[in-house]
Scaffold this active site. Sequence first.
Site, PDB file in Angstrom:
ATOM      1  N   ASN A   9       0.868  -1.179   0.000  1.00 60.81           N
ATOM      2  CA  ASN A   9       0.000   0.000   0.000  1.00 60.81           C
ATOM      3  C   ASN A   9       0.902   1.226   0.000  1.00 60.81           C
ATOM      4  OD1 ASN A   9      -1.781   2.062   0.534  1.00 60.81           O
ATOM      5  ND2 ASN A   9      -2.340   1.348   2.593  1.00 60.81           N
ATOM      6  N   LYS A  11      -0.001   4.219  -0.156  1.00 56.30           N
ATOM      7  CA  LYS A  11      -0.658   5.384   0.470  1.00 56.30           C
ATOM      8  C   LYS A  11      -0.473   6.614  -0.440  1.00 56.30           C
ATOM      9  CE  LYS A  11      -0.040   3.123   4.864  1.00 56.30           C
ATOM     10  NZ  LYS A  11       0.115   3.212   6.314  1.00 56.30           N
ATOM     11  N   HIS A  93      -9.332   0.989   5.364  1.00 55.75           N
ATOM     12  CA  HIS A  93      -8.038   1.212   6.035  1.00 55.75           C
ATOM     13  C   HIS A  93      -8.262   2.156   7.211  1.00 55.75           C
ATOM     14  CE1 HIS A  93      -3.915   2.379   6.800  1.00 55.75           C
ATOM     15  NE2 HIS A  93      -3.524   1.333   6.087  1.00 55.75           N
ATOM     16  N   GLU A  95      -6.629   4.583   8.168  1.00 64.24           N
ATOM     17  CA  GLU A  95      -6.407   5.988   7.820  1.00 64.24           C
ATOM     18  C   GLU A  95      -7.652   6.584   7.168  1.00 64.24           C
ATOM     19  OE1 GLU A  95      -2.701   5.389   5.748  1.00 64.24           O
ATOM     20  OE2 GLU A  95      -1.793   4.842   7.668  1.00 64.24           O
ATOM     21  N   GLU A 163      -4.687  -4.937  10.787  1.00 63.41           N
ATOM     22  CA  GLU A 163      -3.678  -3.895  10.947  1.00 63.41           C
ATOM     23  C   GLU A 163      -3.928  -3.129  12.244  1.00 63.41           C
ATOM     24  OE1 GLU A 163      -1.932  -2.748   6.825  1.00 63.41           O
ATOM     25  OE2 GLU A 163      -3.624  -1.445   7.256  1.00 63.41           O
ATOM     26  N   GLY A 169       3.237   2.247  10.736  1.00 59.83           N
ATOM     27  CA  GLY A 169       4.215   3.315  10.579  1.00 59.83           C
ATOM     28  C   GLY A 169       4.989   3.655  11.842  1.00 59.83           C
ATOM     29  N   SER A 209       4.092  -2.155  10.176  1.00 59.14           N
ATOM     30  CA  SER A 209       5.551  -2.210  10.383  1.00 59.14           C
ATOM     31  C   SER A 209       6.181  -3.536   9.966  1.00 59.14           C
ATOM     32  CB  SER A 209       5.896  -1.867  11.843  1.00 59.14           C
ATOM     33  OG  SER A 209       5.520  -0.534  12.136  1.00 59.14           O
ATOM     34  N   GLY A 230       3.121  -1.107   4.132  1.00 64.97           N
ATOM     35  CA  GLY A 230       3.131   0.303   3.763  1.00 64.97           C
ATOM     36  C   GLY A 230       4.522   0.738   3.331  1.00 64.97           C
TER      37      GLY A 230
HETATM   38  P1  13P Z   1       3.498   0.349   7.471  1.00 66.15           P
HETATM   39  O1  13P Z   1       3.961  -0.946   6.846  1.00 66.15           O
HETATM   40  O2  13P Z   1       4.197   1.550   6.922  1.00 66.15           O
HETATM   41  O3  13P Z   1       3.485   0.271   8.966  1.00 66.15           O
HETATM   42  O4  13P Z   1       1.961   0.545   7.019  1.00 66.15           O
HETATM   43  C1  13P Z   1       1.073  -0.508   7.183  1.00 66.15           C
HETATM   44  C2  13P Z   1      -0.187  -0.163   6.482  1.00 66.15           C
HETATM   45  O5  13P Z   1      -0.943   0.694   6.922  1.00 66.15           O
HETATM   46  C3  13P Z   1      -0.493  -0.863   5.232  1.00 66.15           C
HETATM   47  O6  13P Z   1      -1.796  -0.624   4.814  1.00 66.15           O
END
Ligand code: 13P
Length: 249
Positions: A9, A11, A93, A95, A163, A169, A209, A230
């Site tokens: 992803n 983002k 997601h 976010e 997640e 992140g 992560s 991510g």
């Molecule tokens: P990270 O791998 O950057 O922690 O993000 C995970 C994520 O939100 C994937 O959708």
Amino acid sequence: MRRKLAAGNWKMNGSSEALAELSELAGHHPAPSVDILICPPAPLIHRAAQAISGSSVAIGGQDCHAQSAGAHTGDVSAAMLKDAGATAVIVGHSERRVGHDERNEDVRAKARAAIENGLIAIICLGESLAQREAANTLDIIGGQLSGSVPDLVTGENLVIAYEPIWAIGTGKVPTLAQIGEVHDFIRARLERRFGAGVGRSVRLLYGGSVKPDNASEIFAVPNVDGALVGGASLKAADFSPIISALEAA
Ligand code: 13P
């Protein structure tokens, strides 16, 4: 047998220059034993799909609207994603649940639109740190699962991504036991609602992560069928070893 899935992803990251990462990734994995999916920002989807056409890498969206067309300024429909060359779309997601006030019923409607338009719906679930610390994780996941997953799902058109919000992140990862507990719980709930055939065939991804150096141990957890990555999916040099770890799991 569930075919494993390494999903990236991006983002709100990446410009046309980043398309070179896709070609590099496809070059590293010409005949993978797992599925590979990259979800770039919407403006890149069409070019990304063209860039990797005929390769082992598939392209997905990061969100879609529940309606197929209409007066929804700034939104993108599942049909449009499909038309642009996507084969999957992430919905729900954290976010978007947190940043755009998406509720379970919104996520469910988006997932239904995705599936009705021939896309794989990757539905994200996850608890906040406060919810985990209050020992509410399984209640939260159970509620998101029953509220966000529509009725028309199969092992082919649904993927669930667990997640934990606090792991996204941050470099923090749940213990393997915590990941296993949630994935086993999701599996049991899917089997109860949809029957063993469908329940056992839906792929469950862990996200939050995931990096080259922790991927192997996460992929060894039962009921972890891959990852939604991510930051470490932005560069082929980082994502490729994660794919290799999944192939070896
Ligand atoms: P990270 O791998 O950057 O922690 O993000 C995970 C994520 O939100 C994937 O959708």
